[in-house]
Scaffold this motif. Structure first.
Motif: not given
Length: 333
Positions: A19-21, A27-28, A36-41, A187-188
């Motif tokens: 997940d690059v979000r 976390l949500k 998780n390897i995010p492109l942006l913080t 919940t999601q």
């Protein structure tokens, strides 16, 4: 060249899932088992988004490049750590700029990337559609402490299909249910986990689960799924109150007294002030069995009200057989 994939094909693939979000988006809620390897913080994404709204796409894209450029090598190194074979599945929110950008970067380093078409939004549509299907649920019921969770584990060990609503929620379903367990998912994300579990099942065969209220702690069971559970065959396990107290004391006796007291306070309006004071006094004195007896009177009344509205397929006397025998009896129905 990256490959754009539909949700079913994407989930069927076995490459490392990333997940690059941003960290807060991940976390949500996310696709279960994703890294998780995010492109942006979070801050960087907010900055780019503000530019996009006020200055237009070009300014936002240029700012994004300014932010990502200095850390491109670090991003590639992170992917090499988790996917040394250089094959990955990627997704972002809509399968757009972020996942496409990461795929391009990884391709320069010799990776093969598969991208989820329409991103996480596509996965969420898939999740909600899963709850509208018809399942052959078999529901285990009974008062608190009869050992429903233990029975589910035995059923699963014997090869039955089990959807453990409490396990996925990190909660046992009562005011005491979160004691000693990890933090609950949103919940999601709870819905995401349930859908992925259902996906693995053969819909032609029964699926066993525990009788629950709509809320398992703070996690809400999806409405359509809950309605199916409410209509499903109900198998009620019965044990003496003494047996139930022994089981509950074994489960909660290792926990901190203050955690148990806090749980009592959460139900004091329903338990009643005098009963609450008495239960807390007994917990403080180390007399958990006597405190449990007081608390069970509330939970038994609550559950009896619920079960009176249901049609019970079978009552099982757990005092006359072992848990394994109970499980075998259920499977032979």
């Amino acid at each position: 060249m990256s490959q754009l994939m539909s949700i079913d094909t994407f989930l069927d693939s076995e490459e490392v899932l990333v997940d690059v979000r941003t960290p807060s988006e991940f976390l949500k809620a996310h696709i279960p088992k994703a890294l998780n390897i995010p492109l942006l913080t979070d801050q960087e994404r907010a900055e780019v988004g503000t530019l996009y709204r006020h200055k237009g796409k070009e300014k936002a894209v240029l700012k994004g490049l300014d932010l990502v450029g200095p850390k491109m090598s670090d991003i590639v190194r992170s992917f090499l750590e988790v996917a040394p074979k250089r094959t990955v599945r990627l997704y972002c929110w809509r399968g757009g700029q972020r996942s496409q950008s990461v795929a391009w970067l990884l391709e320069q380093a010799g990776f093969k990337a598969k991208i989820l078409k329409d991103g996480y939004k596509s996965f969420r549509r898939w999740v909600l559609n899963h709850f509208e299907r018809e399942y052959q649920f078999r529901v285990l019921g009974g008062y608190t402490g009869v050992g429903k969770s233990d029975l589910l584990q035995i059923l699963e060990n014997k090869g039955a299909q089990v959807l453990d609503l409490e396990k996925e929620a990190h909660h046992r379903g009562s005011a005491f249910g979160g004691i000693g367990l990890p933090k609950q998912p949103s919940t999601q994300h709870y819905e995401n986990k349930l859908a992925m579990r259902l996906r693995a099942f053969d819909m032609r065969l029964p699926i066993w689960l525990e009788d629950e209220s709509r809320l398992v702690g703070k996690c809400a069971v999806p409405e359509f799924l809950f309605q199916q559970i409410s209509r499903a065959q109900l198998f009620v396990v019965c044990r003496t109150i003494e047996e139930r107290i022994v089981r509950l004391c074994q489960l909660y006796g290792v926990e901190q007294k203050q955690s148990l007291i806090d749980a009592c306070m959460r139900i004091k309006k329903r338990l009643g002030l005098e009963h609450t004071k008495k239960a807390i006094s007994l917990i403080e004195a180390g007399l958990l069995d006597e405190a449990t007896l007081i608390i069970l009177k509330y939970y038994d009344k609550k559950y009896q009200y619920s079960i009176d509205k249901r049609v019970v397929s079978l009552y099982l006397n757990g005092s006359e057989m072992s848990d394994v025998q109970l499980a075998e009896r259920l499977l032979n129905r």
